[in-house]
Motif scaffolding. Structure first.
Motif, short mmCIF file in Angstrom:
data_model
loop_
_atom_site.label_atom_id
_atom_site.label_comp_id
_atom_site.label_asym_id
_atom_site.label_seq_id
_atom_site.Cartn_x
_atom_site.Cartn_y
_atom_site.Cartn_z
N ARG A 187 0.83 -1.22 0.00
CA ARG A 187 0.00 0.00 0.00
C ARG A 187 0.85 1.25 0.00
O ARG A 187 0.57 2.21 -0.71
CB ARG A 187 -0.90 0.02 1.24
N GLU A 188 1.88 1.27 0.83
CA GLU A 188 2.74 2.45 0.92
C GLU A 188 3.51 2.67 -0.38
O GLU A 188 3.65 3.80 -0.84
CB GLU A 188 3.68 2.36 2.11
N LEU A 189 4.02 1.59 -0.97
CA LEU A 189 4.72 1.70 -2.25
C LEU A 189 3.81 2.29 -3.31
O LEU A 189 4.20 3.21 -4.05
CB LEU A 189 5.21 0.33 -2.72
N GLN A 190 2.58 1.78 -3.38
CA GLN A 190 1.63 2.27 -4.39
C GLN A 190 1.24 3.73 -4.13
O GLN A 190 1.11 4.52 -5.06
CB GLN A 190 0.39 1.37 -4.44
N THR A 191 1.06 4.08 -2.86
CA THR A 191 0.71 5.46 -2.50
C THR A 191 1.82 6.42 -2.92
O THR A 191 1.56 7.44 -3.56
CB THR A 191 0.44 5.58 -0.99
N ASP B 247 6.63 15.75 0.58
CA ASP B 247 5.27 15.87 1.12
C ASP B 247 4.83 14.54 1.73
O ASP B 247 4.20 14.51 2.80
CB ASP B 247 4.28 16.28 0.03
N TYR B 248 5.15 13.44 1.06
CA TYR B 248 4.81 12.12 1.58
C TYR B 248 5.54 11.85 2.90
O TYR B 248 4.94 11.39 3.87
CB TYR B 248 5.15 11.05 0.54
N ILE B 249 6.83 12.15 2.93
CA ILE B 249 7.61 11.93 4.16
C ILE B 249 7.02 12.74 5.31
O ILE B 249 6.86 12.23 6.42
CB ILE B 249 9.09 12.30 3.95
N GLU B 250 6.67 13.98 5.03
CA GLU B 250 6.13 14.86 6.07
C GLU B 250 4.72 14.43 6.48
O GLU B 250 4.40 14.41 7.66
CB GLU B 250 6.09 16.29 5.55
N GLY B 251 3.89 14.06 5.53
CA GLY B 251 2.50 13.75 5.81
C GLY B 251 2.23 12.32 6.23
O GLY B 251 1.22 12.04 6.87
N ASP B 252 3.12 11.41 5.87
CA ASP B 252 2.93 10.01 6.22
C ASP B 252 4.26 9.41 6.68
O ASP B 252 4.81 8.49 6.08
CB ASP B 252 2.38 9.21 5.03
#
Length: 195
Positions: A59-63, A90-95
């Protein structure tokens, strides 16, 4: 809770635990206790800890891949670099938990951070090949440059995950500065000075 709600709860609990402590350190007992269910419930949904982990990683890879590919809307190479860099940061910061799961050592061979880098590089490769062609560079080198570029950005993201300074906008600006200005002065046939 419905079966789907329970599954999502287990995924959320598993993601938090794996992000905090890593795959090897987390036990099935901890997952079940944190979700306030019995171990058989976890086994019923995922077949075990590895199954739960594999779904989370996928899921994380696909996101992350979707965020990066969706961000690449510009035409100019500098803008594309900015868009890709900001999508990652943005991904690192938000997730943060999702990214932590991705960068930890993975027992699932197809779900490693290295495999993500390869997949993202494949998406970037055709963009680089186009830019190489318009500038008279050998397009057969685009896959190698794509790996270098994506690897550099990904490792910088991994470093920034824990330090968070300077801010993401500044880090991305420096990444773009290095890569874009580096690409602007590429030699057609580079050689090593010492050989």
């Amino acid at each position: 809770m419905t079966a789907q709600q329970r599954r999502e709860q287990l995924l959320s609990v598993g993601k938090s635990l794996f992000a905090a402590r890593g795959y090897e350190a987390v036990t099935m007992e901890e997952i079940a206790a944190a979700a306030e269910v019995s171990k058989p419930v976890v086994y019923e949904h995922f077949g075990g800890k590895e199954g739960l982990y594999a779904v989370i990683v996928d899921r994380e890879l696909q996101t992350l891949l979707k965020r990066i590919t969706d961000a690449l809307t510009g035409e100019h190479p500098r803008l594309l670099l900015e868009q890709a860099g900001m999508a990652l940061f943005d991904y690192i910061e938000g997730d943060t938990d999702g990214f932590r799961v991705l960068v930890r050592d993975s027992p699932v061979p197809t779900g490693s951070f290295a495999s993500l880098i390869v997949e993202v590089a494949a998406h970037v490769e055709h963009l680089l090949a186009h830019q190489f062609k318009t500038r008279g560079y050998n397009t057969k080198l685009a896959p190698m440059y794509s790996q270098m570029l994506v690897g550099m950005v990904a490792l910088t993201g991994q470093w920034w995950l824990d330090v968070r300074k300077p801010g993401k906008d500044e880090v991305v600006a420096h990444l773009v500065n290095l890569t874009y200005n580096g690409f602007s002065h590429l030699e057609h046939k580079p050689t090593l000075d010492g050989h």
